[in-house]
Design a protein around this motif. Structure first.
Motif, mmCIF file in Angstrom:
data_model
loop_
_atom_site.group_PDB
_atom_site.id
_atom_site.type_symbol
_atom_site.label_atom_id
_atom_site.label_comp_id
_atom_site.label_asym_id
_atom_site.label_seq_id
_atom_site.Cartn_x
_atom_site.Cartn_y
_atom_site.Cartn_z
ATOM 1 N N PRO A 4 9.602 -7.484 -6.639
ATOM 2 C CA PRO A 4 8.639 -8.335 -5.921
ATOM 3 C C PRO A 4 7.746 -7.550 -4.965
ATOM 4 C CG PRO A 4 10.835 -8.655 -5.038
ATOM 5 C CD PRO A 4 10.989 -7.799 -6.248
ATOM 6 N N ILE B 166 3.708 -7.445 -4.903
ATOM 7 C CA ILE B 166 2.879 -7.747 -3.728
ATOM 8 C C ILE B 166 1.964 -6.565 -3.398
ATOM 9 C CG2 ILE B 166 2.947 -8.210 -1.252
ATOM 10 C CD1 ILE B 166 5.668 -9.644 -1.788
ATOM 11 N N ARG C 13 5.799 -10.902 -8.086
ATOM 12 C CA ARG C 13 5.833 -11.299 -6.674
ATOM 13 C C ARG C 13 6.156 -12.780 -6.479
ATOM 14 N NH1 ARG C 13 0.205 -11.207 -7.609
ATOM 15 N NH2 ARG C 13 -0.865 -13.103 -6.915
ATOM 16 N N ARG D 152 4.902 -3.578 4.589
ATOM 17 C CA ARG D 152 5.881 -4.021 3.587
ATOM 18 C C ARG D 152 7.217 -3.309 3.779
ATOM 19 N NH1 ARG D 152 4.867 -8.735 2.530
ATOM 20 N NH2 ARG D 152 6.762 -8.565 1.311
#
Length: 540
Positions: free
Chosen positions: A148, A152, A119, A202
Motif C-alpha cells: 500500500p 500511495i 493503495r 510516509r
C-alpha cells in the motif's frame, strides 16, 4: 441562470452540504447512557491518570527499547521496499516513457490502476491476508507495508512527474537526449525535493503502521501495548506509547531538517549524515530480520506455504464452497448494510476532527501566539500554543487502532468508538496542517480586522476562513480519503463496520465472506476518492 448562481456560490453550497452530511451521520448513533460500558467512565479516568504516571521501571524501559527497534526495523524494511515499487510503477504510471497516443494512454491507465488497487487496501488487511496465506513471518509485515505504501508513493511520484513543465524537457529533447537522460537530467532534478519530502512523511506513517502489525501476531510496540491493555496495566501502555511518540517526533524533526538543508546551494553536513544514517538503518533492519528474527524469503515460498496459499485463495474465490457469500442474497444485504455503517463512521470521524481543528487552529498558529497576525500579545498565547501543539503530536503519533483499543474499554461496540478513534488520530494531523496554512497567510488584511477591535472568533470567521477555506477543504477531504481506508481496521477491535465482520470471517474461516467484504471496501474507497476529487475541483 441556476448554473451561474451555483458557480458563484459553489463554496457556500458545498459547505452546507458537508455540514448536512455530517449531521446526517450523527443519526446513526443512539445518543443515550447506553453508549458507555457500566465501568466505562471510571476506566477513562484510570487511563488518564496513568498518562501522568507511566511505568518507568528498568524492565519495562528495556522492553520498550527492544520493541521500538522491532517496530523501526519493520518500518525501514517495508518503506524501503515501497520506495522501489513506487519508483518503478510511478515512472510507468506518469506516462513520461510512453509515446502520446491511445497505446501510451492505455499503458498509463493500467499502471495507475495497479497503484490504485495497491493503495486501496489498508496495510493491516494486507498483513491479515499474508499471514493467512504464508503463516506468521516478518515478511508478512514488510510486504503488508510495502504494497500500500508503494501504491500511495507511486501515485504521488506519478503526479509529480506528470506535472513537470514542458519547457525544460523540450529543451533537452532538442539536444537529442534519450528517455533516460530526459528523466535523470530533466524530470528528476525538478521533482526530487517533493519526492524526498513526501517519502519522509510516509516513513513517519510507516512507523505507526508498523506498530499496529502486532494485531496479526507480529511483535513491536503495538504488541506490547495490546498485551498491557489486555492486562489493564495502563501505566505500561503509556510508557510504550511515549516511546512510539518519541520515534515519530524524531523522524518528523529529521524530515524537516532534511528538507530545509536540501534546498541550500552549499552542501550541508546534515545531508551526508542523513545518507549514512539511512544506510545504517537499512543494514541494521535487514540484519535484524535475517539474523535475529531468522526470517527467510526462501522458506516463505516453500512448497508447503505455496500449497497453503493456493488453498486459501481458492477458498476466497469460493472454489469448493457449495454456497459462496458473493452468490448469496442475504450475504450481500448484510455486506451493503455494513458498508453503509462504515461510510457513516468515516463521515462522523472527519466531522469530529474538523470541529476540533477549527476550535484549536488559531491558538495553534505561531503567528497568532507571537501576536504578529492579531496585533495582540498575551502571555497565555504561548501556553495555549504549546499545549495544543503537544496535543497535536500526541493525537497523530498514536495510531488509530491503538486509540480504538483504549476507547473500546469505555464505549460499547459500535460505530461511535470507531469514529472517535479515527477522529482523535486525524485531529492532530489536520490541526498541524491547517495551523501551518494560517502561519503562511498574508497578515495585512487580518491585521486590519484586529486593529478595528475584532475578537478571535470574528478574525477566524471574516479574516482567516475566507483566505484559507480552499486549502482547509483540500486537507479535510484528503484526510477523509485516508479515514475511509482506515475504517476497516478499527472494526478489528469491535468498533463496528466492515472491519468487525472481516475479523469474524477470518476467525471462522469464512473466506468467501472476506472476498465480498473486500469488494465492498474497495468500492467504498474508490467512491471516496472520486467524491473527494470532485469536491476539491469544485472549490478551485
Amino acid at each position: 441562470m441556476r448554473l451561474e448562481l451555483f458557480s458563484t456560490h459553489k463554496k457556500t453550497y458545498l459547505t452546507f452540504i458537508l455540514i448536512g452530511v455530517f449531521l446526517w451521520s450523527l443519526l446513526a448513533v443512539n445518543w443515550d447512557k447506553d453508549l458507555f460500558h457500566s465501568g466505562g467512565l471510571s476506566t477513562l479516568f484510570q487511563i488518564l491518570e496513568a498518562l501522568f504516571q507511566p511505568d518507568l521501571s528498568k524492565e519495562i524501559i528495556l522492553l520498550a527499547i527492544q520493541s521500538t527497534w522491532i517496530t523501526l526495523s519493520y518500518a525501514v524494511a517495508g518503506v524501503g521496499l515501497a520506495i522501489v515499487i513506487a519508483f518503478i510503477l510511478g515512472i510507468l504510471a506518469s506516462g513520461i516513457f510512453f509515446e502520446a497516443g491511445p497505446l501510451g494512454s492505455l499503458f498509463k491507465t493500467i499502471f495507475r490502476g495497479v497503484l490504485g488497487f495497491l493503495r486501496a487496501i489498508h496495510e493491516l488487511v494486507w498483513a491479515w491476508l499474508f499471514v493467512a496465506s504464508f503463516g506468521l513471518s516478518p515478511f508478512a509485515a514488510i510486504f503488508a507495508l510495502a504494497l500500500p505504501f508503494g501504491g500511495i508513493l507511486g501515485r504521488i511520484f506519478a503526479d509529480m512527474l506528470a506535472d513537470v513543465p514542458e519547457e525544460p524537457i523540450q529543451a533537452l529533447k532538442s539536444t537529442g537526449a534519450s528517455r533516460w537522460q530526459l528523466f535523470f537530467y530533466g524530470y528528476f532534478p525538478i521533482v526530487k525535493t517533493g519526492m524526498l519530502s513526501y517519502t519522509m512523511y510516509r516513513f513517519e506513517c510507516g512507523i505507526r503502521s508498523s506498530a499496529i502489525m502486532s494485531f496479526v501476531g507480529l511483535g513491536g510496540l503495538g504488541y506490547q501495548i495490546q498485551l498491557s491493555l489486555d492486562d489493564l496495566h495502563y501505566d505500561e501502555v503509556w510508557t510504550f506509547i511515549f516511546f512510539l511518540i518519541a520515534i515519530v517526533v524524531l523522524i518528523d524533526w529529521w524530515s524537516s531538517q532534511l528538507r530545509s538543508k536540501w534546498t541550500h546551494s552549499t552542501k550541508h553536513w546534515f545531508l551526508p549524515f542523513s545518507s549514512l544514517l539511512t544506510a545504517g538503518l537499512l543494514v541494521g533492519a535487514w540484519c535484524y530480520i535475517y539474523i535475529v528474527d531468522r526470517a527467510s524469503i526462501i522458506e516463505l515460498f516453500s512448497t508447503k506455504n505455496l500449497e497453503f496459499a493456493k488453498k486459501f485463495f481458492a477458498n476466497m474465490f469460493g472454489l469448493g464452497d457449495e454456497s459462496p457469500a458473493f452468490f448469496n442474497g442475504e450475504s450481500w444485504k448484510a455486506a451493503i448494510s455494513l458498508t453503509y455503517d462504515t461510510l457513516r463512521m468515516s463521515i462522523m470521524a472527519i466531522g469530529f476532527s474538523t470541529v476540533l481543528m477549527f476550535l484549536t487552529v488559531l491558538p495553534a498558529a505561531r503567528n497568532v501566539a507571537n501576536g504578529k497576525l492579531t496585533l495582540t500579545r498575551r502571555w497565555y498565547n504561548w501556553v495555549s500554543f504549546a499545549v495544543i501543539r503537544v496535543g497535536y503530536i500526541l493525537s497523530r503519533a498514536i495510531p488509530e487502532l491503538v486509540w480504538a483499543m483504549m476507547i473500546i474499554f469505555i464505549f460499547k461496540p459500535g460505530i461511535l468508538p470507531g469514529a472517535i478513534a479515527l477522529a482523535l488520530h486525524n485531529f492532530g494531523i489536520l490541526g498541524k496542517l491547517c495551523a501551518e496554512v494560517v502561519e503562511d497567510l498574508d497578515a495585512r488584511p487580518i491585521r486590519h480586522l484586529a486593529s478595528s477591535g475584532a475578537g478571535k472568533g470574528q478574525i477566524l470567521m471574516y479574516g482567516v476562513l475566507p483566505s484559507v477555506f480552499p486549502q482547509f477543504l483540500t486537507y479535510i477531504l484528503y484526510r477523509w480519503e485516508v479515514i475511509m481506508r482506515t475504517t476497516i481496521i478499527v472494526g478489528f477491535v469491535g468498533a463496528g463496520g466492515l472491519g468487525q465482520q472481516f475479523k469474524l470471517s477470518m476467525s471462522f474461516f469464512h473466506y468467501s465472506d472476506i472476498t465480498l467484504l473486500l469488494f465492498c471496501y474497495i468500492l467504498l474507497v474508490w467512491a471516496a476518492d472520486f467524491i473527494s476529487e470532485w469536491a476539491r475541483k469544485t472549490v478551485k
